[in-house]
Design an enzyme around this catalytic site. Structure first.
Site: not given
Length: 272
Positions: A123, A125, A155, A159, A164-165
């Site tokens: 996963s 996260n 974030h 970054k 992606g989460t």
């Protein structure tokens, strides 16, 4: 004597160090080695422990696994690393907990293929809180498909890519990736919020990462759940729903002497 799960950790950046701190202090686990891109000139062991830090350019994974046998690998490195150790864990059926958020489609297909031979959890996260948010958001979306939904992720400035989460949350909710709003602000480790707009009311599900050790506690949860699973490929949500079902069943059956018991709700499709 309770058997400890022997672990090898791949990746020793800021998050990897925090994960090592958590796993090395958890009595359920034995952190046997840490692999990083380079071992460094002065740092050879994890602080205040004898856990060796091994440079991947110095030893092959074949040699590392031979010298320090493990039951599981926890990966917080980069997408390329899984190709270096994948066939070893497939051959020896070593569990894999992967928290890589940048797998390409071909890399992810390869990780999935490992699930045919061993237990794999993958996963983007693996903090417990964010995955609880995902499960709750999926459930609310199914209960109220008419609600307006927006996703916001925040974030640290460095970054570059969209979280992606957040993209995974959008995918699970049937939303386009361009519906994710991204903010980059100094001092923030990571925040995700899903906003549901109803007539006359608003529901906000939010999660904030306060310290990177949260990834370590997530890895510990994943390892403890994964060891009880059959061979296969799992997401963190799968493991969380499994644990939720087990707890729900325990709560419904505890102290219930009636021969006719209430039917247990089926949460298995919440994250589908």
């Amino acid at each position: 004597m309770t058997y400890k799960i022997r672990i090898g950790l791949v990746g020793y950046g800021k998050t990897g160090k925090a994960v090592a701190n958590v796993l090395s202090k958890d009595p359920r686990f034995e952190l046997c080695w840490i692999a990083r891109r380079t071992a460094g000139a002065s740092v050879r062991t994890h602080p205040e422990t004898a856990i060796p830090i091994i440079g991947m350019e110095q030893q092959s994974f074949e040699a590392i696994f031979d010298r320090y046998p493990v039951d599981a690998v926890v990966d917080f490195s980069s997408a390329e690393a899984v190709r270096l150790y994948g066939e070893i864990i497939r051959k020896h059926r070593i569990m894999l907990v992967s928290a890589i958020s940048s797998y390409s489609e071909s890399d992810l297909a390869y990780v999935r293929s490992l699930g045919r031979n061993t237990r794999v959890m993958c996963s983007p996260n693996i903090t417990l809180g964010i995955n609880f948010l995902m499960v709750a958001a999926n459930l609310l979306r199914k209960v109220a498909p008419f609600a307006d939904v927006e996703i916001i992720e925040q974030h640290f400035k460095e970054k570059p890519e969209v979280s992606g989460t957040a993209l995974k949350i959008a995918e699970n909710l049937g939303m386009e990736s361009n519906r994710v709003t991204s903010l980059r602000i100094g001092g923030i480790i990571g925040e995700h919020e899903v906003i549901f707009g109803f007539p006359h009311q608003t529901v906000r599900l939010s999660h904030s990462s306060i310290r990177r050790e949260a990834f370590g506690t997530g890895a510990a949860f994943a390892l403890s759940q994964l060891q009880a699973c059959p061979i296969g490929f799992y997401t963190f949500e799968d493991l969380l729903v499994q644990a939720t079902n087990q707890e729900w069943s325990r709560q419904l059956n505890f102290g219930n002497d009636s021969p006719k018991r209430r039917r247990q709700p089926d949460l298995s499709r919440v994250n589908r």
